[in-house]
Each structure stands twice: as structure tokens, then as C-alpha cells.
Design an enzyme around this catalytic site. Structure first.
Site, PDB file in Angstrom:
ATOM      1  N   VAL A 140     -10.843   3.001  -3.468  1.00 42.23           N
ATOM      2  CA  VAL A 140     -10.501   2.550  -4.823  1.00 42.23           C
ATOM      3  C   VAL A 140     -11.504   1.470  -5.224  1.00 42.23           C
ATOM      4  CG1 VAL A 140      -8.773   1.457  -6.281  1.00 42.23           C
ATOM      5  CG2 VAL A 140      -8.054   3.095  -4.524  1.00 42.23           C
ATOM      6  N   HIS A 156     -10.253  -5.163  -3.457  1.00 40.80           N
ATOM      7  CA  HIS A 156      -8.920  -5.474  -2.933  1.00 40.80           C
ATOM      8  C   HIS A 156      -9.023  -5.868  -1.477  1.00 40.80           C
ATOM      9  CE1 HIS A 156      -9.740  -1.163  -2.507  1.00 40.80           C
ATOM     10  NE2 HIS A 156      -9.098  -1.226  -1.359  1.00 40.80           N
ATOM     11  N   ASP A 181       0.846  -1.189   0.000  1.00 45.01           N
ATOM     12  CA  ASP A 181       0.000   0.000   0.000  1.00 45.01           C
ATOM     13  C   ASP A 181       0.889   1.250   0.000  1.00 45.01           C
ATOM     14  OD1 ASP A 181      -3.223   0.497   0.949  1.00 45.01           O
ATOM     15  OD2 ASP A 181      -1.825   2.196   1.100  1.00 45.01           O
TER      16      ASP A 181
HETATM   17  P1  AMP Z   1      -9.804   1.333   0.300  1.00 46.07           P
HETATM   18  O1  AMP Z   1     -10.198   2.446   1.243  1.00 46.07           O
HETATM   19  O2  AMP Z   1     -10.055  -0.028   0.896  1.00 46.07           O
HETATM   20  O3  AMP Z   1     -10.398   1.509  -1.055  1.00 46.07           O
HETATM   21  O4  AMP Z   1      -8.234   1.437   0.192  1.00 46.07           O
HETATM   22  C1  AMP Z   1      -7.537   1.799  -0.958  1.00 46.07           C
HETATM   23  C2  AMP Z   1      -6.078   1.700  -0.637  1.00 46.07           C
HETATM   24  O5  AMP Z   1      -5.333   1.803  -1.838  1.00 46.07           O
HETATM   25  C3  AMP Z   1      -5.572   2.814   0.306  1.00 46.07           C
HETATM   26  O6  AMP Z   1      -5.014   2.208   1.470  1.00 46.07           O
HETATM   27  C4  AMP Z   1      -4.524   3.532  -0.530  1.00 46.07           C
HETATM   28  O7  AMP Z   1      -3.419   3.973   0.231  1.00 46.07           O
HETATM   29  C5  AMP Z   1      -4.129   2.473  -1.547  1.00 46.07           C
HETATM   30  N1  AMP Z   1      -3.599   2.984  -2.799  1.00 46.07           N
HETATM   31  C6  AMP Z   1      -4.133   3.950  -3.587  1.00 46.07           C
HETATM   32  N2  AMP Z   1      -3.375   4.150  -4.673  1.00 46.07           N
HETATM   33  C7  AMP Z   1      -2.333   3.282  -4.575  1.00 46.07           C
HETATM   34  C8  AMP Z   1      -1.195   3.007  -5.384  1.00 46.07           C
HETATM   35  N3  AMP Z   1      -0.963   3.658  -6.548  1.00 46.07           N
HETATM   36  N4  AMP Z   1      -0.322   2.062  -4.977  1.00 46.07           N
HETATM   37  C9  AMP Z   1      -0.534   1.398  -3.816  1.00 46.07           C
HETATM   38  N5  AMP Z   1      -1.591   1.612  -3.013  1.00 46.07           N
HETATM   39  C10 AMP Z   1      -2.469   2.543  -3.385  1.00 46.07           C
END
Ligand code: AMP
Ligand code: ZN
Length: 117
Positions: free
Chosen positions: A96, A100, A31
């Protein structure tokens, strides 16, 4: 595949990631804003927006995500267990919209060992 989806772009190699694991069905990467000493995400390569949108068609790939979590956690040095989180939709505070699974672990003195992203 979704053109604009950031995780699809990572799958396609258009955006770099710190890769943990990859096979033909899933990808795992650290992350970008870790909420714990070890914090990585396991995603299906296929674009599924949320757990709501998933169904038994995705049984195999979802099983693979769960089935690999322990091995990947061990390889990242998580010897004392870990936490998995799948946020879903607005109420689940999903940011996102490509399904995931968070894997979090390691000592976290700020939260007395309890980890939440
Ligand atoms: P969620 O709130 O479950 O949708 O979490 C999305 C996660 O994706 C967050 O913890 C972000 O820090 C992570 N994230 C967003 N963009 C990226 C990226 N380019 N590479 C790695 N992690 C990411
Ligand atoms: Zn996607």
C-alpha cells in the site's frame, strides 16, 4: 489526499477500519490480515507514498507515529515488546503506497516468537 489511495479513503471514513487511535495528524487501525496476534498500522493522515518520498517536512508527523507507538502497543496488551516495520518501495515489498508503520506483537508459536509480516 489521494482520491484512490485506500488509506486516504480510510482516513476520510469512506472505508471502515478497526480504529486503535486517532488525532489530527495520525490514525492507527488493526491490519485487515494480521500477521501476529496484535497487528496494527500507524499512518500519517497526510498522503506520503513511501519513506523515500518523505523528507523533513514530515518530521513532526513521523515523530508522532514513533512517539505514540509504545503507548498504543501497551493499550493493545503488548507487555513484552513489539516489532515495528516500515516497508518501502518494491524492494521493501510495500503493498500500500501510503506510508505506514506496522506494529506487531503477542505470542507467535509458529515463528518461535519472531514476527514478520
Ligand atoms: P505493506 O506491505 O507494508 O504495504 O502492508 C500493507 C498492509 O496493509 C498489509 O498488511 C495489509 O494487510 C494491510 N491492509 C490493506 N488494506 C487494508 C484495510 N482496508 N484495512 C486494514 N489493513 C489493510
Ligand atoms: Zn493515501
Amino acid at each position: 489526499m489521494s482520491q484512490d489511495c485506500i488509506f486516504c479513503r480510510i482516513v476520510r471514513g469512506e472505508i471502515p477500519c478497526r480504529k486503535v487511535y486517532e488525532d489530527d495528524e495520525i490514525l492507527a487501525f488493526h491490519d485487515i490480515k494480521p500477521a501476529a496476534p496484535v497487528h496494527f498500522l500507524i499512518i500519517p493522515k497526510v498522503h506520503v507514498e513511501t519513506l523515500y518520498d518523505s523528507d523533513l517536512k514530515y518530521q513532526q508527523v513521523l515523530g508522532r507515529m514513533l512517539g505514540m507507538a509504545g503507548q498504543l502497543a501497551r493499550e493493545q496488551g503488548l507487555t513484552d515488546g513489539f516489532r515495528t516495520i516500515i516497508n518501502c518501495g518494491r524492494v521493501g515489498r510495500q503493498e500500500v503506497y501510503h506510508l505506514h508503520m506496522h506494529v506487531l506483537g503477542g505470542p507467535d508459536p509458529l515463528r518461535g516468537g519472531l514476527i514478520s509480516p
